[in-house]
Scaffold this active site. Sequence first.
Site, PDB file in Angstrom:
ATOM      1  N   ARG A  42       0.851  -1.187   0.000  1.00  0.00           N
ATOM      2  CA  ARG A  42       0.000   0.000   0.000  1.00  0.00           C
ATOM      3  C   ARG A  42       0.884   1.234   0.000  1.00  0.00           C
ATOM      4  O   ARG A  42       1.867   1.307   0.744  1.00  0.00           O
ATOM      5  CB  ARG A  42      -0.914   0.016   1.223  1.00  0.00           C
ATOM      6  CG  ARG A  42      -1.842  -1.191   1.291  1.00  0.00           C
ATOM      7  CD  ARG A  42      -2.859  -1.175   0.175  1.00  0.00           C
ATOM      8  NE  ARG A  42      -3.742  -2.329   0.231  1.00  0.00           N
ATOM      9  CZ  ARG A  42      -4.710  -2.562  -0.633  1.00  0.00           C
ATOM     10  NH1 ARG A  42      -4.902  -1.726  -1.634  1.00  0.00           N
ATOM     11  NH2 ARG A  42      -5.469  -3.618  -0.524  1.00  0.00           N
ATOM     12  N   THR A  43       0.525   2.203  -0.813  1.00  0.00           N
ATOM     13  CA  THR A  43       1.326   3.413  -0.916  1.00  0.00           C
ATOM     14  C   THR A  43       0.430   4.627  -0.753  1.00  0.00           C
ATOM     15  O   THR A  43      -0.780   4.512  -0.597  1.00  0.00           O
ATOM     16  CB  THR A  43       2.048   3.463  -2.277  1.00  0.00           C
ATOM     17  OG1 THR A  43       2.917   4.606  -2.297  1.00  0.00           O
ATOM     18  CG2 THR A  43       1.074   3.574  -3.419  1.00  0.00           C
TER      19      THR A  43
END
Length: 244
Positions: A42-43
């Site tokens: 996840r960014t």
Amino acid sequence: RWSLTCATSLGPPPSCPRPRTPLPSPRGAQTLHPLPLPRPLRTAIINCSLLAQGGVVVAADSRTSTGSYIANRTSDKLTPVAERIYTCRSGSAADTQAISDYVRLYLSHYTADTGKEPSVKVAAHLFKSMCYGNKDRLTAGIICGGWDPEEGGQVYSIPAYSGAMIRQPLSISGSGSSYVYGYIDANFREGMSKEECENFCKNTVSLAMARDGSSGGVIRTVNINEAGADRKFLAGNKLPYGPL
């Protein structure tokens, strides 16, 4: 794109009778349990993009996580898709990187076909079409900001799964954004200078990093105007606000 091949067993041939009871395991053999599937990376835990006088300022933290594990503490979430158009990526790291690569490719074709630089609206429309057209397979929230000669500085918010493309003077996204709405409501005003916008973005992102466990690392900012894009870097030990 990748293709998925599925194979299955057809069972024993007709001449071999199927055993009615399962075969006993060898003495001392251990039962193997399937390993849990890895969580996706996840960014874009906190992104901030707002209009400045004569341009746009975008900012983001640098932590990429998979569950409670920090996979990358210095990732770059501000991705250029044209000379004066940037995207802030939120959601799945793999999905948003792939979408940004496609949009960059299509914009280069647009420039080659028309002989002019693409507008920010064209880039935002591409992001919106790709994200919504593949909403059942992608997790991607996009902020598209930049400058073009037709409309100057622009910021477009493209929330995940929604199919919306909203032009705003200020847009934030990511899990850390829910911690800073109060600060934004109290301090944001339209028409700020470039320096004021940069300080505002740094304060906003650092406050989110102090509260959100999934945000952290360093702060990257990009000031986009007619002259081009000016990138800046703020180290983690020089943040305006530290962990609380």
